[in-house]
Enzyme design. Sequence first.
Site, PDB file in Angstrom:
ATOM      1  N   HIS A  16      37.467 -27.509  21.894  1.00  0.00           N
ATOM      2  CA  HIS A  16      37.928 -26.915  23.143  1.00  0.00           C
ATOM      3  C   HIS A  16      38.729 -27.922  23.968  1.00  0.00           C
ATOM      4  CE1 HIS A  16      35.034 -29.172  25.574  1.00  0.00           C
ATOM      5  NE2 HIS A  16      34.103 -28.863  24.674  1.00  0.00           N
ATOM      6  N   GLU A 103      27.439 -26.808  20.914  1.00  0.00           N
ATOM      7  CA  GLU A 103      27.338 -28.268  20.979  1.00  0.00           C
ATOM      8  C   GLU A 103      25.890 -28.719  20.778  1.00  0.00           C
ATOM      9  OE1 GLU A 103      28.355 -30.971  20.258  1.00  0.00           O
ATOM     10  OE2 GLU A 103      29.753 -31.642  21.814  1.00  0.00           O
TER      11      GLU A 103
END
Length: 235
Positions: A16, A103
Amino acid sequence: MSDNESLTPRVFIIRHGETEWAKLGRQTGKTDIGLTVLGAAQVHSAASHLVGKGRLLDPNKLARIFVSPRKRAQDTLAGLLGDHLHGLREWGVEVTTTEDVAEWDYGDYEGLLLSEIREGRKKRGLDGEGVVWNVWRDGCEGGEVKEQVTERLDRVISSIRDIQGPCMRGEKPADVLVVAHGVILRAFVMRWLGYPLEMPLNMMLAPGSVGVLSYKNNNVEEPAFHIGMALPVES
């Protein structure tokens, strides 16, 4: 790139774009933080240069997309594929939002700087003289350890190999896109190659950047990564 290589399915890993915490160096796991203005621009730049028919990431060749549920990853996927995303869904390309590519869960270390984590662990007697915290080896207090991360990434990789195994010579579109986060994508590369997470292998993956994984010799049993990849030649 040889004709055989051009037919071999690929996995595109996309980190990202920049966030405020990433810019500051704060550990960002479950915290749902959006992209900065620069982060959105990074994604737009990647899309304009790399995404489109006949380009490196050709939506017509995608078979599956895996994306983290965090907003920063969701916004990156939307910015990267734009109008292509709606078309892909209509064509039956499955877009899977899954915690398996979220994550690393930093637990008690969420929002902390690396220096703060190491200082705190030393004060609590967790790390001795000359030993510093390493997420790949030590995991996170109150969060995930390497075995948990390995298990969930291996599930995704197994699904990808099931998709790509029958398509090693371009039998049908079989490229896969994974949109996720800096640490988990580096862990993904380790597991793709069959390495334990704690094995030393320094890697860098900047916000908004693209990595490419594939296979040697059109063989699903020979996973590899591109240390350099020729861009498609425009016809």
